[in-house]
Design a protein around this motif. Structure first.
Motif, PDB file in Angstrom:
ATOM      1  N   SER A 164     -11.692  21.523  -3.580  1.00 44.54           N
ATOM      2  CA  SER A 164     -11.527  20.465  -4.573  1.00 44.54           C
ATOM      3  C   SER A 164     -12.873  19.804  -4.869  1.00 44.54           C
ATOM      4  N   SER A 165     -12.986  19.252  -6.064  1.00 43.44           N
ATOM      5  CA  SER A 165     -14.229  18.615  -6.476  1.00 43.44           C
ATOM      6  C   SER A 165     -14.458  17.292  -5.742  1.00 43.44           C
ATOM      7  N   THR A 166     -15.681  17.110  -5.261  1.00 41.02           N
ATOM      8  CA  THR A 166     -16.082  15.816  -4.696  1.00 41.02           C
ATOM      9  C   THR A 166     -17.072  15.102  -5.602  1.00 41.02           C
ATOM     10  N   GLY A 167     -17.677  15.861  -6.528  1.00 41.04           N
ATOM     11  CA  GLY A 167     -18.715  15.304  -7.390  1.00 41.04           C
ATOM     12  C   GLY A 167     -20.085  15.273  -6.739  1.00 41.04           C
ATOM     13  N   ARG A 168     -20.133  15.506  -5.444  1.00 39.62           N
ATOM     14  CA  ARG A 168     -21.405  15.465  -4.713  1.00 39.62           C
ATOM     15  C   ARG A 168     -22.134  16.795  -4.889  1.00 39.62           C
ATOM     16  N   ILE A 169     -23.265  16.750  -5.564  1.00 41.58           N
ATOM     17  CA  ILE A 169     -24.002  17.955  -5.906  1.00 41.58           C
ATOM     18  C   ILE A 169     -24.881  18.363  -4.728  1.00 41.58           C
ATOM     19  N   ARG A 170     -24.516  19.469  -4.106  1.00 39.10           N
ATOM     20  CA  ARG A 170     -25.252  19.963  -2.949  1.00 39.10           C
ATOM     21  C   ARG A 170     -25.902  21.296  -3.297  1.00 39.10           C
ATOM     22  N   PHE A 171     -27.064  21.538  -2.683  1.00 37.61           N
ATOM     23  CA  PHE A 171     -27.827  22.725  -3.040  1.00 37.61           C
ATOM     24  C   PHE A 171     -28.823  23.044  -1.928  1.00 37.61           C
ATOM     25  N   LEU A 172     -29.256  24.286  -1.878  1.00 36.87           N
ATOM     26  CA  LEU A 172     -30.252  24.723  -0.913  1.00 36.87           C
ATOM     27  C   LEU A 172     -31.625  24.811  -1.585  1.00 36.87           C
ATOM     28  N   LEU A 173     -32.645  24.358  -0.883  1.00 37.86           N
ATOM     29  CA  LEU A 173     -34.025  24.456  -1.361  1.00 37.86           C
ATOM     30  C   LEU A 173     -34.898  25.086  -0.287  1.00 37.86           C
ATOM     31  N   TYR A 185     -20.529  25.413   0.863  1.00 39.03           N
ATOM     32  CA  TYR A 185     -21.560  26.010   0.019  1.00 39.03           C
ATOM     33  C   TYR A 185     -21.607  27.527   0.210  1.00 39.03           C
ATOM     34  N   VAL A 186     -21.617  27.965   1.460  1.00 38.38           N
ATOM     35  CA  VAL A 186     -21.688  29.393   1.755  1.00 38.38           C
ATOM     36  C   VAL A 186     -20.422  30.111   1.288  1.00 38.38           C
ATOM     37  N   LYS A 187     -19.297  29.436   1.329  1.00 34.67           N
ATOM     38  CA  LYS A 187     -18.056  30.024   0.834  1.00 34.67           C
ATOM     39  C   LYS A 187     -18.183  30.364  -0.643  1.00 34.67           C
ATOM     40  N   ARG A 188     -18.877  29.504  -1.371  1.00 38.57           N
ATOM     41  CA  ARG A 188     -19.066  29.735  -2.812  1.00 38.57           C
ATOM     42  C   ARG A 188     -20.244  30.668  -3.085  1.00 38.57           C
ATOM     43  N   ASP A 230     -16.075  17.767 -14.328  1.00 41.05           N
ATOM     44  CA  ASP A 230     -15.571  19.120 -14.567  1.00 41.05           C
ATOM     45  C   ASP A 230     -16.720  20.108 -14.768  1.00 41.05           C
ATOM     46  N   LEU A 231     -17.742  19.676 -15.487  1.00 38.08           N
ATOM     47  CA  LEU A 231     -18.903  20.545 -15.700  1.00 38.08           C
ATOM     48  C   LEU A 231     -19.560  20.909 -14.373  1.00 38.08           C
ATOM     49  N   VAL A 232     -19.704  19.922 -13.504  1.00 36.09           N
ATOM     50  CA  VAL A 232     -20.330  20.159 -12.206  1.00 36.09           C
ATOM     51  C   VAL A 232     -19.477  21.095 -11.355  1.00 36.09           C
ATOM     52  N   HIS A 233     -18.185  20.850 -11.315  1.00 40.94           N
ATOM     53  CA  HIS A 233     -17.326  21.629 -10.413  1.00 40.94           C
ATOM     54  C   HIS A 233     -17.178  23.073 -10.867  1.00 40.94           C
ATOM     55  N   ARG A 234     -17.166  23.304 -12.169  1.00 40.33           N
ATOM     56  CA  ARG A 234     -17.013  24.679 -12.666  1.00 40.33           C
ATOM     57  C   ARG A 234     -18.294  25.496 -12.503  1.00 40.33           C
ATOM     58  N   ALA A 235     -19.416  24.825 -12.410  1.00 44.16           N
ATOM     59  CA  ALA A 235     -20.703  25.529 -12.403  1.00 44.16           C
ATOM     60  C   ALA A 235     -21.031  26.104 -11.028  1.00 44.16           C
ATOM     61  N   ASN A 236     -21.518  27.326 -11.008  1.00 39.52           N
ATOM     62  CA  ASN A 236     -22.068  27.911  -9.790  1.00 39.52           C
ATOM     63  C   ASN A 236     -23.555  27.602  -9.656  1.00 39.52           C
ATOM     64  N   TRP A 237     -24.182  27.255 -10.778  1.00 42.70           N
ATOM     65  CA  TRP A 237     -25.618  27.001 -10.778  1.00 42.70           C
ATOM     66  C   TRP A 237     -25.927  25.958 -11.845  1.00 42.70           C
ATOM     67  N   SER A 251     -28.567  27.233  -7.309  1.00 45.46           N
ATOM     68  CA  SER A 251     -27.136  27.401  -7.025  1.00 45.46           C
ATOM     69  C   SER A 251     -26.602  26.105  -6.421  1.00 45.46           C
ATOM     70  N   ILE A 252     -25.466  25.639  -6.932  1.00 41.75           N
ATOM     71  CA  ILE A 252     -24.933  24.340  -6.501  1.00 41.75           C
ATOM     72  C   ILE A 252     -23.473  24.467  -6.070  1.00 41.75           C
ATOM     73  N   ASP A 253     -23.004  23.435  -5.403  1.00 36.05           N
ATOM     74  CA  ASP A 253     -21.590  23.344  -5.025  1.00 36.05           C
ATOM     75  C   ASP A 253     -21.229  21.877  -4.827  1.00 36.05           C
ATOM     76  N   ASP A 254     -20.005  21.517  -5.216  1.00 36.17           N
ATOM     77  CA  ASP A 254     -19.555  20.134  -4.979  1.00 36.17           C
ATOM     78  C   ASP A 254     -18.182  20.118  -4.311  1.00 36.17           C
ATOM     79  N   SER A 255     -17.816  21.235  -3.677  1.00 38.17           N
ATOM     80  CA  SER A 255     -16.458  21.375  -3.148  1.00 38.17           C
ATOM     81  C   SER A 255     -16.306  20.782  -1.755  1.00 38.17           C
ATOM     82  N   ASP A 256     -15.054  20.420  -1.442  1.00 32.46           N
ATOM     83  CA  ASP A 256     -14.723  20.090  -0.061  1.00 32.46           C
ATOM     84  C   ASP A 256     -14.103  21.324   0.595  1.00 32.46           C
ATOM     85  N   ALA A 257     -13.542  21.166   1.761  1.00 31.15           N
ATOM     86  CA  ALA A 257     -13.008  22.318   2.499  1.00 31.15           C
ATOM     87  C   ALA A 257     -11.859  23.010   1.768  1.00 31.15           C
ATOM     88  N   SER A 258     -11.177  22.289   0.879  1.00 27.39           N
ATOM     89  CA  SER A 258     -10.050  22.867   0.144  1.00 27.39           C
ATOM     90  C   SER A 258     -10.448  23.296  -1.264  1.00 27.39           C
TER      91      SER A 258
END
Length: 211
Positions: free
Chosen positions: A88-97, A163-166, A50-57, A79-86
């Motif tokens: 929903s949380s996937t738990g997978r922490i993705r980010f741009l570097l 990611y770009v959607k968020r 929940d902490l991961v999914h609610r966070a924008n960063w 800035s992070i995102d763990d969402s799928d196309a809908s």
């Protein structure tokens, strides 16, 4: 488990330490029992998700390669995102570097990083009257290795789109500053959400949490 034992021990000691002059305090014992029961019901893996999914960063720590502070811990805002196309949380922490920033060169020299997530990022602790340092202001420290995602992989574009959607500004980062999409390969998760110290959560339990 350690915190459960601590609270139970506190209850026992409170009962044993009563003196004839102090008398029985039902309110104090009810508070201890209530806190013990609350701790028993906490789902630490779900709290981390929940902490991961609610966070924008998140704050990200790495070992610095910058000559001014080489070998020191370096902290960055990512800035992070763990969402799928809908969404929903996937738990997978993705980010741009980008290699123009601190974290890009750091992970390529020593690929060990830690993300820090806190309920205070969404002001839930402040709104609930909790100090950010209180154990009941939930936080999670998630460590692992940075994996640069392959643009030819079929999961890449849906991940970038989510990611770009968020983070709409990210589309310009990729074009102008050679940002690349990464994912954290999780090796360890600590969750602090109550008194008694942090809890270790396995990556498998973390990913198994249902939305």
């Amino acid at each position: 488990m350690q915190s459960c034992h601590s609270l139970l021990l506190a209850l026992i000691l409170a009962l044993l330490s009563l003196s004839p002059s102090s008398g029985y305090s039902q309110r104090r014992d009810e508070r201890i029992v209530r806190e013990y029961k609350r701790q028993q019901e906490l789902n630490h893996a779900k709290i981390a998700r929940d902490l991961v999914h609610r966070a924008n960063w998140a704050a990200l720590g790495s070992l610095s390669t910058n000559e001014k502070v080489k070998g020191y811990p370096m902290v960055n805002i990512i800035s992070i995102d763990d969402s799928d196309a809908s969404n929903s949380s996937t738990g997978r922490i993705r980010f741009l570097l980008t290699d123009l920033d601190f974290t890009g060169p750091d992970w390529q020299a020593d690929n060990k990083v830690t993300f820090m997530f806190s309920d205070e990022q969404t002001l839930r602790c402040k709104d609930g009257g909790k100090d950010p340092m209180e154990p009941t202001c939930a936080r999670s420290m998630i460590s692992g290795q940075v994996k640069k995602m392959d643009p030819s992989d079929r999961s890449y574009q849906p991940s970038l789109d989510a990611y770009v959607k968020r983070h709409p500004a990210a589309i310009n980062w990729v074009k102008a500053h050679n940002f690349y999409l990464c994912e954290l390969e999780i090796s360890n998760i600590f969750v602090l959400d109550f008194y008694g110290g942090p809890h270790k959560v396995s990556a498998s339990d973390y990913y198994a949490v249902s939305n």
